[in-house]
Scaffold this active site. Structure first.
Site, PDB file in Angstrom:
ATOM      1  CG  ASN A  49      -1.890   1.058   1.332  1.00 47.75           C
ATOM      2  OD1 ASN A  49      -1.785   2.047   0.608  1.00 47.75           O
ATOM      3  ND2 ASN A  49      -2.856   0.892   2.213  1.00 47.75           N
ATOM      4  CE  LYS A  55       0.193   3.080   6.373  1.00 46.50           C
ATOM      5  NZ  LYS A  55      -1.164   3.598   6.394  1.00 46.50           N
ATOM      6  CG  HIS A 101     -12.300   5.386   2.201  1.00 48.35           C
ATOM      7  ND1 HIS A 101     -12.866   6.558   2.635  1.00 48.35           N
ATOM      8  CD2 HIS A 101     -10.984   5.486   2.497  1.00 48.35           C
ATOM      9  CE1 HIS A 101     -11.936   7.345   3.170  1.00 48.35           C
ATOM     10  NE2 HIS A 101     -10.782   6.706   3.081  1.00 48.35           N
ATOM     11  N   GLY A 122      -8.702  10.039   6.473  1.00 48.01           N
ATOM     12  CA  GLY A 122      -9.637  10.262   5.353  1.00 48.01           C
ATOM     13  C   GLY A 122     -10.985   9.718   5.802  1.00 48.01           C
ATOM     14  NE  ARG A 169      -7.770  13.766   2.291  1.00 45.70           N
ATOM     15  CZ  ARG A 169      -7.931  12.464   2.094  1.00 45.70           C
ATOM     16  NH1 ARG A 169      -8.694  12.021   1.116  1.00 45.70           N
ATOM     17  NH2 ARG A 169      -7.335  11.590   2.882  1.00 45.70           N
ATOM     18  NE  ARG A 223      -4.763   9.382  18.052  1.00 46.63           N
ATOM     19  CZ  ARG A 223      -4.009   8.532  17.374  1.00 46.63           C
ATOM     20  NH1 ARG A 223      -3.714   7.354  17.894  1.00 46.63           N
ATOM     21  NH2 ARG A 223      -3.515   8.850  16.208  1.00 46.63           N
ATOM     22  N   GLY A 246     -10.018   4.421  11.975  1.00 42.33           N
ATOM     23  CA  GLY A 246      -9.401   4.953  13.201  1.00 42.33           C
ATOM     24  C   GLY A 246     -10.350   5.662  14.145  1.00 42.33           C
ATOM     25  N   GLY A 249     -13.836   5.915  13.749  1.00 45.06           N
ATOM     26  CA  GLY A 249     -15.062   5.136  13.912  1.00 45.06           C
ATOM     27  C   GLY A 249     -14.897   3.983  14.883  1.00 45.06           C
ATOM     28  CG  ASN A 302      -9.675   3.278  18.000  1.00 41.77           C
ATOM     29  OD1 ASN A 302      -9.666   2.246  18.663  1.00 41.77           O
ATOM     30  ND2 ASN A 302      -9.088   3.383  16.831  1.00 41.77           N
TER      31      ASN A 302
HETATM   32  P1  ADP Z   1      -5.940   6.574   7.606  1.00 38.31           P
HETATM   33  O1  ADP Z   1      -5.857   5.093   7.276  1.00 38.31           O
HETATM   34  O2  ADP Z   1      -6.950   7.331   6.791  1.00 38.31           O
HETATM   35  O3  ADP Z   1      -4.629   7.266   7.738  1.00 38.31           O
HETATM   36  P2  ADP Z   1      -6.989   5.668  10.169  1.00 38.31           P
HETATM   37  O4  ADP Z   1      -8.207   4.930   9.785  1.00 38.31           O
HETATM   38  O5  ADP Z   1      -5.823   4.906  10.693  1.00 38.31           O
HETATM   39  O6  ADP Z   1      -6.556   6.697   9.044  1.00 38.31           O
HETATM   40  O7  ADP Z   1      -7.406   6.764  11.268  1.00 38.31           O
HETATM   41  C1  ADP Z   1      -6.455   7.625  11.780  1.00 38.31           C
HETATM   42  C2  ADP Z   1      -7.158   8.613  12.690  1.00 38.31           C
HETATM   43  O8  ADP Z   1      -7.905   7.918  13.686  1.00 38.31           O
HETATM   44  C3  ADP Z   1      -6.167   9.472  13.462  1.00 38.31           C
HETATM   45  O9  ADP Z   1      -5.913  10.656  12.780  1.00 38.31           O
HETATM   46  C4  ADP Z   1      -6.893   9.753  14.745  1.00 38.31           C
HETATM   47  O10 ADP Z   1      -7.496  11.035  14.625  1.00 38.31           O
HETATM   48  C5  ADP Z   1      -8.006   8.741  14.836  1.00 38.31           C
HETATM   49  N1  ADP Z   1      -7.903   7.931  16.067  1.00 38.31           N
HETATM   50  C6  ADP Z   1      -7.139   6.848  16.289  1.00 38.31           C
HETATM   51  N2  ADP Z   1      -7.314   6.386  17.541  1.00 38.31           N
HETATM   52  C7  ADP Z   1      -8.222   7.217  18.139  1.00 38.31           C
HETATM   53  C8  ADP Z   1      -8.822   7.286  19.424  1.00 38.31           C
HETATM   54  N3  ADP Z   1      -8.531   6.410  20.372  1.00 38.31           N
HETATM   55  N4  ADP Z   1      -9.704   8.282  19.651  1.00 38.31           N
HETATM   56  C9  ADP Z   1      -9.998   9.176  18.709  1.00 38.31           C
HETATM   57  N5  ADP Z   1      -9.469   9.161  17.479  1.00 38.31           N
HETATM   58  C10 ADP Z   1      -8.594   8.204  17.183  1.00 38.31           C
END
Ligand code: ADP
Length: 389
Positions: free
Chosen positions: A10, A17, A178, A209, A238, A282, A325, A327, A329
């Site tokens: 990726n 990655k 996505h 994203g 964005r 976060r 991320g 959704g 967490n």
């Molecule tokens: P991408 O694959 O689009 O880079 P991810 O799906 O990994 O992104 O999501 C990353 C985002 O998830 C981070 O920018 C962060 O804001 C959010 N995130 C991760 N863990 C937490 C958490 N525990 N609480 C709130 N937001 C979180």
């Protein structure tokens, strides 16, 4: 056959990655960041234990293709005599044509080059390691898995902009992104959420994203991202959906050129632009600053509004799924979105939401909401295995 090792790549603008799968089991995860600036690598086992990372100092990569080459000696050591049966690549754009993954050939690469103008920030980086791997090892099967493919089931009325029709014929239409994440969620819904899997479900892929997808019986019917991954929800940096007259205003009245506008829309907007603090949810959730709160409120407002818009496109709503991320967490974001969707029949179960579900609505809620972790790499590994089998 099922235990053949499949590599997954990726590649982004400054990172690559990579993973290795045996069947659905992930054995290795690694990442090279800072490509072209200060490349640094890390790696861990599928179970999450850190591994000694590849040493990139001898040949610091300046492109994702070079990063793949720089990784090879380390990967050979790790494989210890085993070989990869194939490599699957994430490719952002499959254009209007590809509704499924495709086997890589020189002709396919040429075809995918034609979509670079549709995704200039992603497509060239996605293609760079594919080309490199094909040159170095033409016998190794490679598969391109497209982020747009899953959305080719969207009816034409939902794909068209109301621009002169010839523009749609030139490729100016909604593609949606996505797709690998949505396809994965659709694939696990029958087991994870059987009561909604055959119905009308909005999946909220909320990460750095962010987008939403309307699934009807597991097929994409509409999505918030459009011609590019800039449309729809506000994101980390964005802007999401924007009145196109704003772009005209920035260029004609404020004298910005296209590059400067691109910088604003892709890198200085969204949560970062609104809060002035961070693109990371976060940081915003921990902050007491009024603009951090405002940014989150704008995000939640747009998510809830667009859930309703997609429900409208499907004629109703049976389920809501949170993933990626944020959704997966951010309890507070799910809480706020579900409350804003209460009028559509979403009745949040606070304790279940705090415990991360998987089901986060009450038993009597008319719409069932779930938290389901996504896995785009596993989707790529499955497609790759199926196509080369
Ligand atoms: P991408 O694959 O689009 O880079 P991810 O799906 O990994 O992104 O999501 C990353 C985002 O998830 C981070 O920018 C962060 O804001 C959010 N995130 C991760 N863990 C937490 C958490 N525990 N609480 C709130 N937001 C979180």
């Amino acid at each position: 056959m099922s235990q053949d090792l499949i590599g997954v790549v990726n590649a982004g603008s400054s990172s690559l990655k990579f993973s290795v799968y045996a069947g659905d089991e992930c054995l290795l995860n690694g990442q090279v960041d800072g490509i072209g600036v200060r490349p640094a690598a890390k790696a861990k086992t599928g179970a999450g234990e850190a591994l000694p990372p590849p040493d990139l100092s001898a040949m610091p990569p300046t492109t994702p293709g070079e990063a793949l080459v720089a990784l090879l000696p380390w990967l050979q050591d790790w494989l210890a005599g085993r070989t990869l049966a194939a490599i699957g690549h994430r490719v952002v754009h499959g254009g209007p044509k590809y509704a499924a993954p495709a086997r890589v050939t020189p002709a396919l690469i040429e075809e995918l080059e034609a979509f670079v103008p549709l995704a200039p920030l992603h497509q060239p980086h996605n293609l760079s390691p594919i080309r490199t791997a094909l040159e170095r090892n033409p016998g190794l099967p490679q598969v391109a898995c497209f982020d747009t493919a899953f959305h080719r089931s969207i009816p034409e009325v939902a794909q068209l902009f109301a621009l002169p029709y010839e523009m749609a014929e030139r490729g100016i239409r909604r593609y949606g992104f996505h797709g690998l994440s949505y396809e994965y969620i659709a694939s696990v819904l029958p087991r994870a959420a059987p009561e909604i899997a055959g119905g009308r479900v909005v999946v909220a892929h909320l990460g750095n994203g962010a987008s939403l997808c309307a699934l009807r019986a597991g097929r994409s019917m509409a999505t918030t991202m459009g011609f590019s991954a800039l449309d729809g929800l506000p994101m980390g940096t964005r802007c999401g959906q924007l009145d196109p007259a704003v772009v005209l205003h920035l260029m004609t009245t404020e004298g910005m050129d296209a590059k400067a506008v691109e910088g604003v829309l892709y890198r200085q907007s969204g949560m970062l632009g609104l809060s002035g603090i961070s693109s990371d949810f976060r940081d915003l959730l921990e902050s007491d600053a009024p603009r951090a709160r405002l940014a989150i409120e704008v995000f939640v407002h747009q998510v809830a509004r667009n859930v309703a818009s997609l429900a409208g496109a499907m004629g109703g709503l049976d389920g809501l799924v949170f993933t990626a991320g944020v959704g997966e967490n951010a309890v507070a974001i799910r809480d706020a979105v579900c409350r804003a969707c209460a009028w559509m029949g979403v009745e949040l179960d606070e304790a279940a939401n705090a415990a991360r579900g998987p089901r986060i609505t009450t038993r009597r809620s008319r719409v069932a909401a779930y938290v389901i972790p996504t896995d785009e790499n596993l989707m790529i590994a499955r497609h790759t295995r199926a196509l080369v089998a």
